[in-house]
Design a protein around this motif. Structure first.
Motif, short mmCIF file in Angstrom:
data_model
loop_
_atom_site.label_atom_id
_atom_site.label_comp_id
_atom_site.label_asym_id
_atom_site.label_seq_id
_atom_site.Cartn_x
_atom_site.Cartn_y
_atom_site.Cartn_z
N ILE A 81 0.82 -1.22 0.00
CA ILE A 81 0.00 0.00 0.00
C ILE A 81 0.85 1.27 0.00
CG2 ILE A 81 -1.95 -1.10 1.14
CD1 ILE A 81 -1.02 0.23 3.74
N THR A 82 2.15 1.12 -0.11
CA THR A 82 3.05 2.27 -0.07
C THR A 82 3.26 2.82 -1.47
OG1 THR A 82 4.18 1.30 1.81
CG2 THR A 82 5.34 3.04 0.65
N ARG A 83 3.16 4.13 -1.61
CA ARG A 83 3.46 4.79 -2.87
C ARG A 83 4.72 5.61 -2.69
NH1 ARG A 83 -2.19 7.08 -5.27
NH2 ARG A 83 -3.21 5.08 -5.40
N TYR A 84 5.61 5.48 -3.64
CA TYR A 84 6.87 6.21 -3.59
C TYR A 84 6.76 7.40 -4.53
CZ TYR A 84 8.46 2.07 -1.20
OH TYR A 84 8.59 1.05 -0.31
N VAL A 85 7.24 8.53 -4.08
CA VAL A 85 7.15 9.76 -4.86
C VAL A 85 8.50 10.04 -5.49
CG1 VAL A 85 6.71 12.23 -4.75
CG2 VAL A 85 5.40 10.67 -3.31
N ASP A 86 8.45 10.28 -6.79
CA ASP A 86 9.66 10.69 -7.51
C ASP A 86 9.66 12.22 -7.49
OD1 ASP A 86 11.80 11.05 -9.12
OD2 ASP A 86 10.93 10.12 -10.90
N TYR A 87 10.62 12.80 -6.82
CA TYR A 87 10.63 14.25 -6.65
C TYR A 87 10.75 15.01 -7.96
CZ TYR A 87 11.00 13.52 -1.65
OH TYR A 87 10.74 13.16 -0.37
N GLU A 88 11.47 14.47 -8.91
CA GLU A 88 11.61 15.17 -10.19
C GLU A 88 10.28 15.20 -10.92
OE1 GLU A 88 14.77 13.30 -12.31
OE2 GLU A 88 16.25 13.79 -10.76
#
Length: 101
Positions: A81-88
């Motif tokens: 259930i974890t979403r990883y955010v790509d900062y770019e």
């Protein structure tokens, strides 16, 4: 002449006696107020220590987790259930909700 001096000294003596009584009364009154203030300070310190102890007992990690699960319906984060955010991508405005996990 001696009689006038005696009367003057008697008046000075009476004035100093009245002043002494007034000062003694004020000292007793102030001491009573000080005693009451110290008693109130002791009560407040005892209450403060009790509240600190209660706060420490309620802030244990197990109790916080239990409260989060029961009252807030929170659950442990898992990779599913974890979403990883790509900062770019996030900075460029690309929709990251569909992004990689």
């Amino acid at each position: 002449m001696i009689t006038r001096l005696n009367v003057l000294l008697l008046l000075a003596l009476l004035a100093s006696c009245i002043y002494l009584v007034q000062v003694s009364y004020n000292a007793r009154r102030l001491f009573a107020e000080l005693d009451q203030a110290q008693s109130a300070e002791n009560r407040l310190n005892t209450e403060f220590e009790r509240l600190q102890t209660e706060q420490r007992s309620q802030a244990t990690p197990l109790l916080v987790e239990k409260t989060a699960r029961q009252k807030l319906n929170m659950r442990t984060a898992t990779p599913a259930i974890t979403r990883y955010v790509d900062y770019e991508r996030a900075a460029s405005g690309v929709d990251t909700a569909k992004g990689a996990k």
